[in-house]
Design a protein around this motif. Structure first.
Motif, PDB file in Angstrom:
ATOM      1  N   ASN A  48      18.700  17.570 -16.424  1.00  0.00           N
ATOM      2  CA  ASN A  48      19.451  16.378 -16.812  1.00  0.00           C
ATOM      3  C   ASN A  48      20.199  15.761 -15.642  1.00  0.00           C
ATOM      4  OD1 ASN A  48      22.193  15.168 -18.275  1.00  0.00           O
ATOM      5  ND2 ASN A  48      20.308  14.844 -19.436  1.00  0.00           N
ATOM      6  N   PHE A  93      22.316  11.980 -22.956  1.00  0.00           N
ATOM      7  CA  PHE A  93      23.570  12.397 -23.578  1.00  0.00           C
ATOM      8  C   PHE A  93      24.384  11.226 -24.128  1.00  0.00           C
ATOM      9  CE2 PHE A  93      23.241  16.436 -21.084  1.00  0.00           C
ATOM     10  CZ  PHE A  93      23.379  17.306 -22.152  1.00  0.00           C
ATOM     11  N   LEU A 142      25.696  11.438 -27.756  1.00  0.00           N
ATOM     12  CA  LEU A 142      26.714  12.468 -27.921  1.00  0.00           C
ATOM     13  C   LEU A 142      28.039  12.039 -27.290  1.00  0.00           C
ATOM     14  CD1 LEU A 142      27.421  15.321 -28.890  1.00  0.00           C
ATOM     15  CD2 LEU A 142      26.568  16.189 -26.697  1.00  0.00           C
ATOM     16  N   LEU A 152      28.661  15.152 -17.182  1.00  0.00           N
ATOM     17  CA  LEU A 152      28.588  16.031 -18.356  1.00  0.00           C
ATOM     18  C   LEU A 152      27.744  17.284 -18.119  1.00  0.00           C
ATOM     19  CD1 LEU A 152      29.504  16.483 -21.235  1.00  0.00           C
ATOM     20  CD2 LEU A 152      27.488  15.236 -22.016  1.00  0.00           C
ATOM     21  N   VAL A 163      20.998  16.922 -29.585  1.00  0.00           N
ATOM     22  CA  VAL A 163      21.296  17.435 -28.248  1.00  0.00           C
ATOM     23  C   VAL A 163      22.354  18.535 -28.318  1.00  0.00           C
ATOM     24  CG1 VAL A 163      22.289  16.822 -26.007  1.00  0.00           C
ATOM     25  CG2 VAL A 163      20.641  15.292 -27.096  1.00  0.00           C
ATOM     26  N   LYS A 209      27.666  10.325 -17.914  1.00  0.00           N
ATOM     27  CA  LYS A 209      26.395  11.037 -18.072  1.00  0.00           C
ATOM     28  C   LYS A 209      26.099  11.932 -16.876  1.00  0.00           C
ATOM     29  CE  LYS A 209      24.093   7.180 -19.029  1.00  0.00           C
ATOM     30  NZ  LYS A 209      22.949   6.302 -19.400  1.00  0.00           N
ATOM     31  N   THR A 230      16.448  14.378 -21.805  1.00  0.00           N
ATOM     32  CA  THR A 230      17.582  14.212 -22.718  1.00  0.00           C
ATOM     33  C   THR A 230      18.538  13.123 -22.239  1.00  0.00           C
ATOM     34  OG1 THR A 230      17.483  16.517 -23.430  1.00  0.00           O
ATOM     35  CG2 THR A 230      19.575  15.371 -23.743  1.00  0.00           C
TER      36      THR A 230
END
Length: 443
Positions: free
Chosen positions: A305, A167, A170, A279, A426, A276, A165
């Motif tokens: 992640n 981010f 987002l 988060l 996400v 990133k 993923t």
């Protein structure tokens, strides 16, 4: 002399104990052989009798001449029951037809073959007469017990999804998280629907996660709240995940105008690496403080992640993104497919769950699209959202985002919506894990 005497006594004692042990072992072996000989006692047969014996062990005979003594194949033998005549005959034939349809959709139409093929093949194996593939000692039963019944596979899947993923979409457009939140309406909608048709609140809560099209989370919560419904819930959740390209486009098109589908969103800003990196830790800490019940799923997701974003463990991140998640997907698909046996799938509860799941998933898709249209009412002309990306708010990542991009390019080939759709996609993954935590915390 004393030493020789002591040595002689020790040797004598050793010989006595050895003889006793040998006699005991021989006696045990002899009794075991006798018992086995009783079980496997040979009787001479003519050629005709041998042919008849062979025919009685074929699948053809099992389908034509069902026996009342045949038990269902269960990973937990305590749950086994006699199979009905319908389940042994027409039920298996119907399931073969469904399995071949899934093969067609996966291979000819390309509907998420990574999920659909293992599930469908597991269903084919589960319906083989006499083989007992789904039993405690069968291949499918072993797979089911080692990773689905104990919730292990869903956590590994979340770890791999976390490692895959990004981010950035987002973080670059935080308001897209609202679309992921709106799509969770399908979860609570299915909760109400399940209660209305007669399921108790705890079982309905387990069923409801299907509305988010999140297979791993569905397995996780079902195992906690309604283990007896785990198979039906898992099959429904993964079926709708795989059929996203079939279910979502008609809903998206029905709720949007031609002009809305052509909206081009502004380019996303570049996200700093530290954003990133922090988060996943922030999300996990919030879950720990507010909703600890969700931390197994969110923790696995955040771990995958965080390792990816750290940039210093490429080997581990690559393993989670590729080898690990591929291996687990194979096992998970076969394990879920074991619940496509006729005696488990062709029952009213399973069919009811499939219908609830379809309606809930459709409602979640619609809620995401409608939320985007509502947000446009309060956005400036240059910050309009393409409502199609609201459909990506369900947890089927990255399938839903790819479907959004494909539908958008049907109307304008230069309109690339994939990265914009990844934001709500996400957010939907996190939202379904949070929703699961809320439901678990109630009980």
């Amino acid at each position: 002399m004393n030493k020789k005497l002591i040595a002689s006594l020790l040797i004598s004692l050793f010989c006595v104990f050895s003889l006793n042990a040998f006699a005991s072992d021989t006696s045990h072996t002899s009794s075991t052989v006798k018992e086995e000989s009783k079980v496997k006692e040979y009787h001479a047969k003519t050629i005709g009798q041998l042919v008849v014996s062979f025919y009685e062990t074929t699948g053809i005979n099992s389908l034509i001449n069902p026996s009342p003594d045949v038990m269902t194949s269960e990973p937990n033998p305590a749950h086994a029951r006699p199979m009905t005549m319908f389940e042994q005959t027409w039920g298996r034939l119907i399931m073969f037809g469904i399995v071949f349809l899934l093969f067609y959709l996966a291979i000819a139409k390309g509907f998420e073959p990574l999920l659909l093929l293992p599930i469908a093949f597991g269903g084919l194996l589960a319906n083989i007469p006499l083989a007992n593939m789904g039993g405690a000692h069968g291949m499918l039963g072993i797979i089911y017990n080692m990773g689905i019944a104990n919730e292990f596979f869903p956590l590994l899947i979340f770890m791999g999804v976390g490692a895959m993923t990004d981010f950035s979409p987002l973080l670059a457009n935080p308001k897209s998280a609202l679309l992921g939140g709106a799509a969770q309406f399908g979860i609570f909608g299915s909760l109400v629907g399940a209660v209305m048709i007669g399921f108790d609140l705890q079982t309905a809560s387990a069923i409801s996660i299907i509305g988010g099209a999140d297979g791993p989370t569905s397995i996780f919560i079902a195992n906690r709240l309604a283990p007896e419904m785990l198979g039906a819930i898992a099959v429904a959740a993964y079926s709708y995940m795989a059929l996203v390209p079939v279910i979502q486009p008609p809903i998206m098109k029905a709720l949007t105008t031609d002009a809305e589908r052509r909206i081009k969103m502004p380019k996303l800003r570049k996200v700093h690496k530290l954003e990133k990196l922090f988060l996943p830790i922030l999300i996990l800490m919030l879950a720990i403080l507010v909703l600890p019940e969700s931390t197994p799923l969110i923790g696995a997701f955040a771990f995958g992640n965080f390792l990816k974003q750290s940039g210093v463990v490429e080997r581990l991140s690559d393993t989670m993104q590729n080898s690990l998640i591929n291996i687990v997907t194979i096992f998970l698909g076969l394990g879920v497919g074991s619940k496509l046996a006729a005696d488990k799938f062709l029952v009213l509860d399973t069919l009811g769950i499939m219908i609830i799941g379809l309606l809930a998933f459709s409602a979640g898709t619609a809620a995401g699209v409608l939320m985007a249209k509502l947000m446009n009412k309060f956005s400036s002309e240059e910050n309009q959202i393409n409502p199609l990306i609201g459909a990506a708010g369900v947890s089927a990542v990255p399938m839903a985002a790819r479907v959004v991009s494909k539908v958008g390019q049907e109307y304008d080939k230069s309109n690339v919506l994939l990265m914009h759709a990844m934001g709500p996609n996400v957010a939907g993954v996190i939202g379904s894990a949070v929703a699961a935590g809320v439901l678990l915390s109630i009980f």
